[in-house]
Design an enzyme around this catalytic site. Structure first.
Site, short mmCIF file in Angstrom:
data_model
loop_
_atom_site.label_atom_id
_atom_site.label_comp_id
_atom_site.label_asym_id
_atom_site.label_seq_id
_atom_site.Cartn_x
_atom_site.Cartn_y
_atom_site.Cartn_z
N SER A 1 -9.75 -0.62 6.94
CA SER A 1 -9.19 -0.57 5.65
C SER A 1 -8.39 -1.76 5.05
CB SER A 1 -8.18 0.79 5.58
OG SER A 1 -8.95 1.84 5.39
N LYS B 1 0.87 -1.16 0.17
CA LYS B 1 0.03 -0.16 -0.18
C LYS B 1 0.77 1.24 0.05
CE LYS B 1 -3.82 1.94 2.54
NZ LYS B 1 -4.69 1.79 4.09
N SER C 1 -9.59 1.77 2.59
CA SER C 1 -8.87 2.41 1.80
C SER C 1 -7.74 1.68 1.24
CB SER C 1 -8.19 3.50 2.64
OG SER C 1 -7.15 3.07 3.92
#
Ligand code: GLN
Length: 489
Positions: free
Chosen positions: A176, A77, A152
């Site tokens: 997330s 990420k 996210s």
């Protein structure tokens, strides 16, 4: 090969039936074919990855052990620092920021022989539930490219779901990792707060943030967690506790365990999600567990408390992006104007909303009414979980109230978007481990079963996920990616 979990790829790599370089080339070709449609990645580092894969192959050829993840492609990420590669956090503010060091989790991956192939898309500074808040455009769900992948950590979930990589890292502040895992039909674990180092994770809400694995199944989450977990002198909140051999715990089953369901909290559930969840309950009973109703009387206040506390911490953490030290600087006649212009241009609307909310709730006169009260709610929610988990071994509930929603559906209504997190944020407030694994699909879309455990009991949570997966096989379903998305099913 792109559907094989890491724990099946590893023996092939070790037996030299599969070369790390070939596996990497397959991953890169798959990304090449699918990413123009799905946009899971913000950056690739193909050349460095190739060099690393060749090195792993050379070590294996020479009979040396290059580590527990040797030769496995991994995606990060883009809020995790990777030395020498931009770490944007999905923000214009950090578009040009190149960290001078690796996050501890990145160093651990590389020491374990994993091949970092690239950085994945996310909601700006991890604030969001759909990956639509990325300054670089949304990621799409491989099950239906008109729908969001969740967020996210949407890019990491899609990279795994679409078979681009077997393993990815995400971060989870309020859901997330678990929510995008649920929306994309993969497995994702938020570890206990303090289990994994946050050094080199760009902070959103420091008392809630935790890095964790996204993978094809619970067994792969265990494999990856074993490498990530453990004390780090660079993060004072990362606890110095022994790290169990998670892999060894995977086959212990859930025979005789008591699993608690907070029924009263699941009132507004989508009827088909409720059916899928009931079916999951029957499968768990089939594995020998007993289902018990539990009360978590204050859990309904977790969401409002989270949306006070997380923005408060964010407003403080994001003060450092002022045009002086990191990333973007928009010049001005004086320092104050430069800072104002930089922050106006660098942050997107959701990040500005959170900064304003957080500044407001922390300001003199409002601190008592909002921030302090939310802290008290956090304590009682934690107490609820502790009491429930004293009576039962684990808690189970759906990860999300509904499956993946269409792109654009919630972008103009932040409150609707915040409600996506209603089943996940309590776990962060309480600091507990939570896993999402696929249960029966809802209207043809993936749905997630969430398994929550006592602090530090990731082993129990993962073993339950593994038992559920061996009994049901929902994790084996793959998105049918048609030729228009650039790849075969
Ligand atoms: N969706 C939640 C939020 O917007 C959680 C995000 C996260 O876990 N990083 O704050």
């Amino acid at each position: 090969m792109y559907r094989l979990p890491a724990h099946q790829l590893l023996p092939l790599l070790r037996a030299r039936q599969l070369r790390a370089r070939d596996l990497l080339e397959k991953a890169l070709a798959r990304i090449d074919g699918l990413d123009p449609t799905l946009h899971a990645f913000l950056a690739l580092r193909a050349d460095q990855a190739r060099a690393q894969a060749d090195q792993v192959d050379a070590e294996l050829d020479a009979g040396r052990d290059p580590g527990p993840l040797a030769g496995l492609p991994v995606a990060l990420k883009d809020n995790l620092c990777l030395k020498g590669t931009p770490t944007t956090c999905g923000s214009r503010m950090l578009e040009t920021f190149v960290p001078p060091y690796d996050a501890t989790v990145v160093r651990r991956l590389q020491d374990a022989g994993a091949i970092v192939v690239g950085k994945t898309n996310l909601d700006e500074f991890a604030m969001g539930s759909s990956t639509e808040n990325s300054a670089f455009g949304p990621t799409r769900n491989p099950w239906d490219p008109q729908r969001v992948p969740g967020g996210s950590s949407g890019g990491s979930a899609v990279a795994v779901a679409a078979g681009m990589v077997p393993l990815a890292l995400g971060s989870d502040t309020g859901g997330s990792i678990r929510q995008p895992a649920a929306f994309c039909g993969v497995s994702g674990l938020k570890p206990t707060y303090g289990r994994v180092s946050r050094h080199g994770l760009v902070a959103f809400a420091s008392s809630l943030d935790q890095v964790g694995p996204l993978a094809r199944d619970a067994r792969d989450c265990a494999l990856l967690l074993g490498v990530l977990a453990g004390h780090d002198p660079m993060d004072s909140t990362c606890r110095d506790l022994p790290v169990p051999d998670y892999q060894a715990l995977m086959d212990r089953g859930i025979e005789g365990l008591r699993l608690g369901i907070p029924r009263a909290f699941l009132g507004g559930l989508d009827p088909e999600m409720a059916t899928s969840f009931e079916e999951a309950g029957r499968a768990l009973v089939g594995c020998g567990a007993e289902l018990v109703d539990v009360e978590l009387p204050h859990l309904e206040y977790a969401l409002p408390a989270y949306y006070i506390l997380a923005p408060a911490e964010a407003s403080s953490n994001l003060a450092r992006f002022d045009g002086v030290r990191y990333g973007l600087r928009v010049p001005g006649p004086d320092v104050a104007t430069m800072m104002r212009r930089t922050r106006a241009a660098g942050f997107g609307p959701e990040v500005k909303r959170r900064i304003m909310l957080g500044t407001y709730t922390l300001s003199a006169g409002y601190h008592e009414a909002y921030y302090s009260r939310a802290q008290k709610v956090r304590s009682v929610v934690g107490e609820d979980f502790r009491k429930a988990l004293a009576r039962v071994d684990l808690l189970v509930l759906p990860t999300t109230p509904v499956p993946a929603f269409p792109l654009g559906e919630k972008t103009s209504n932040p409150l609707e978007m915040y409600l996506s997190d209603v089943y996940t944020v309590g776990v962060n407030l309480a600091g507990l481990p939570g896993l999402s694994v696929p249960m029966a699909p809802v209207r043809g879309l993936p749905a997630g079963l969430q398994i929550i455990g006592r602090a530090w009991d990731e082993g129990g949570v993962l073993a339950c996920g593994e038992a559920f997966q061996s009994a049901t096989g929902f994790h084996l379903a793959a998105a049918e990616l048609g030729p228009s998305s650039g790849g075969p099913a």
